[in-house]
Design an enzyme around this catalytic site. Structure first.
Site, PDB file in Angstrom:
ATOM      1  NE  ARG A  25      69.189  60.499  37.668  1.00 37.62           N
ATOM      2  CZ  ARG A  25      68.632  61.163  39.153  1.00 37.62           C
ATOM      3  NH1 ARG A  25      69.796  60.459  39.728  1.00 37.62           N
ATOM      4  NH2 ARG A  25      68.077  62.402  38.788  1.00 37.62           N
ATOM      5  CG  ASP A 132      70.193  36.245  43.322  1.00 38.37           C
ATOM      6  OD1 ASP A 132      68.558  36.186  43.316  1.00 38.37           O
ATOM      7  OD2 ASP A 132      71.087  35.155  43.014  1.00 38.37           O
TER       8      ASP A 132
END
Ligand code: F6P
Length: 327
Positions: A25, A132
């Site tokens: 976005r 991660d």
């Protein structure tokens, strides 16, 4: 000299991470604000090779900031690892007149981008999107905060059972090569022991810690194990430890992909918005082959080569603290 950028493409690649949509976005809206034409590539590098590339506008990215996953879909492409695959991808981008790309993903995504930009004259800027948090050069990656909040909530629930039944739980969280998720989850949930890929906690040490707990009349325990633990996953460690301390009280829970989905946290929405905005500004300023990151709340640009190859260490201070606080 870089040619003027008029048309850019954005895609997500590798494992999805909550906040990727907020980044898409931000890219689309910032680029549109600057008068650029923006294209969406579906399913990462696979979609680039297959030519799944279409225009995307500000309206298309309405009502997505709160959604997990990625509206652009994602994949791990084997074909893009080959020179031939990358050549086809280049031809597909060139045919549409795309001047530059923004890649949202992790290590594998930026490895592909670096090779591609060295072979073909299309600049790439990367946005770190992986739960991660294992990319050098940025304090946090998109999705990390949400995933640790999800994992902590899961451990809190399991703790209720551990407490009620006086049980020992081994809980496995994601992280094949890095222990950021395990360390944050373990500290946030008050775990007794945290096993990360970066350090070698032996089964004997785990047993010694548990025995100390018993001496202190501690009746239940939670141990967080990173998926990439050097002494095996939660099931394997539980088997060895329970052979010594008793099988009946030991249970294992693997949180798995539960911690990758769901609505992004406020922190991830803000991070993704800043990185998406920063990525477009980087391209407009003539940058290429860099990942946008945030260090000490400031936007930074890190060469792909460093983001991929330099090791982002766990903080020794935080590791030390986790041991002291769990006693
Ligand atoms: O890189 C993100 C990650 O969720 C890792 O923590 C995990 O090891 C891996 O992806 C799992 O990948 P997949 O969803 O392809 O099984």
């Amino acid at each position: 000299m870089n040619k003027e950028i008029k048309k850019i493409a954005v895609f997500t690649s590798g494992g999805d991470a909550p906040g990727m949509n907020a980044a898409v976005r931000a890219v689309v809206r910032t680029a549109t604000y600057h008068g650029l034409d923006v294209y969406r590539i579906q399913r990462g590098y696979s979609g680039m090779i297959d030519g799944h590339i279409e225009p995307i506008g500000t309206k298309d990215v309405g009502n997505i900031i709160h959604r997990g996953g990625t509206i652009l879909k994602t994949s791990r492409s084997e074909e893009f690892r080959t020179k031939e695959g990358r050549k086809i991808a280049y031809e597909k981008l060139s045919a549409l007149g795309i001047d530059a790309c923004i890649a949202i993903g992790g290590n594998g995504t930026f490895t592909g981008a670096e090779i591609f930009t060295n072979e073909h004259n299309i600049p790439f800027v990367g946005i770190p999107g992986t739960i991660d948090n294992d990319l050098y050069g940025t304090d946090n990656t998109i999705g990390f905060d949400t995933s640790i909040n999800t994992a902590i909530e899961a451990v809190d629930r399991i703790r209720d059972t551990a407490d009620s039944h006086d049980r020992l739980f081994f809980i496995e969280v994601m992280g094949r090569h890095a222990g950021f998720i395990a360390l944050a989850t373990g500290i946030g949930s008050g775990a007794e022991t945290i096993i990360v890929p970066e350090s070698k906690t032996s089964e004997e040490e785990i047993i010694a810690t548990l025995k100390k707990g018993v001496e202190r009349k501690k009746l239940f325990s939670v141990i967080i194990v990173a998926e990439g633990s050097p002494i095996g996953g939660a099931h394997k460690i539980a088997e060895k430890v329970s052979a010594v301390i008793g099988k009946d009280k030991t249970r294992v829970a693997v949180i798995g992909h539960l911690q990758r989905g769901g609505a992004p946290s406020a922190v991830d929405r803000m991070l993704a918005s800043r990185l998406g905005y920063g990525a477009v500004n980087a391209l407009l300023a003539g940058q290429s082959n860099v990942m946008v990151g945030i260090q000490d709340r400031n936007i930074v640009y890190i060469p792909f080569h460093d983001a991929i190859n330099k090791k982002k260490p766990l903080s020794q201070d935080i590791l030390d603290m986790s041991v002291i606080l769990s006693q």
